[in-house]
Write a protein that holds these residues in place. Structure first.
Motif, PDB file in Angstrom:
ATOM      1  N   LEU A  93      15.628   8.588  35.403  1.00  0.00           N
ATOM      2  CA  LEU A  93      14.959   9.301  36.484  1.00  0.00           C
ATOM      3  C   LEU A  93      14.943   8.429  37.739  1.00  0.00           C
ATOM      4  O   LEU A  93      14.540   7.262  37.694  1.00  0.00           O
ATOM      5  CB  LEU A  93      13.529   9.661  36.064  1.00  0.00           C
ATOM      6  N   GLN A 127      14.426   8.542  42.345  1.00  0.00           N
ATOM      7  CA  GLN A 127      13.794   9.257  43.450  1.00  0.00           C
ATOM      8  C   GLN A 127      14.831   9.579  44.512  1.00  0.00           C
ATOM      9  O   GLN A 127      15.654   8.724  44.865  1.00  0.00           O
ATOM     10  CB  GLN A 127      12.663   8.425  44.051  1.00  0.00           C
ATOM     11  N   SER A 148      12.246  13.861  42.547  1.00  0.00           N
ATOM     12  CA  SER A 148      12.812  13.065  41.462  1.00  0.00           C
ATOM     13  C   SER A 148      13.987  13.820  40.844  1.00  0.00           C
ATOM     14  O   SER A 148      14.017  15.056  40.818  1.00  0.00           O
ATOM     15  CB  SER A 148      11.749  12.744  40.411  1.00  0.00           C
ATOM     16  N   TRP A 176      17.404  13.312  37.774  1.00  0.00           N
ATOM     17  CA  TRP A 176      18.065  12.543  36.728  1.00  0.00           C
ATOM     18  C   TRP A 176      19.421  12.077  37.236  1.00  0.00           C
ATOM     19  O   TRP A 176      20.053  12.742  38.045  1.00  0.00           O
ATOM     20  CB  TRP A 176      18.275  13.396  35.480  1.00  0.00           C
TER      21      TRP A 176
END
Length: 115
Positions: free
Chosen positions: A80, A82, A87, A89
């Motif tokens: 994960l 930012q 957010s 993946w």
């Protein structure tokens, strides 16, 4: 949910058909990673640089399909991160990069410049 793609899953790249049901949110350059060529697709690893890619909104079934494509055999691990779109993946390459070609620009589209 969102996913950051930086190589063959990007728009007009070899595996972009996997993103048919995804919504492109925008482009983004992720700091703190380096991009290496694995041949027909890249791998991003933590390092001193940036990786350019696209952020998509995906549904659970698309993410599951991408996991099957990318995480089998332990080649990648989903992490994960930012982004400006929230957010997301991303798939981080898990194998040694010694001897692989570094794509200094961090953009998979530039890969032929570094052969």
């Amino acid at each position: 949910m969102r996913i950051f793609v930086y190589g063959s899953l990007r728009h007009k790249q070899g595996n972009s058909h996997w993103m048919t049901n995804a919504q492109l949110l925008g482009s983004f350059s992720l700091e703190g990673y380096q991009l290496y060529s694995l041949g027909h697709y890249p791998g991003a690893v933590p390092g001193d640089g940036s990786v350019y890619g696209e952020v998509y909104r995906v549904d659970a079934s698309t993410l599951a399909e991408l996991d099957d494509l990318r995480t089998q055999g332990g080649e990648y691990q989903r992490k994960l991160i930012q982004t400006p779109y929230g957010s997301a993946w991303m798939y981080v390459y898990q194998r040694p990069v010694g001897g692989l070609t570094l794509i200094e620009s961090g953009d998979w589209i530039d890969r032929d410049k570094y052969k």
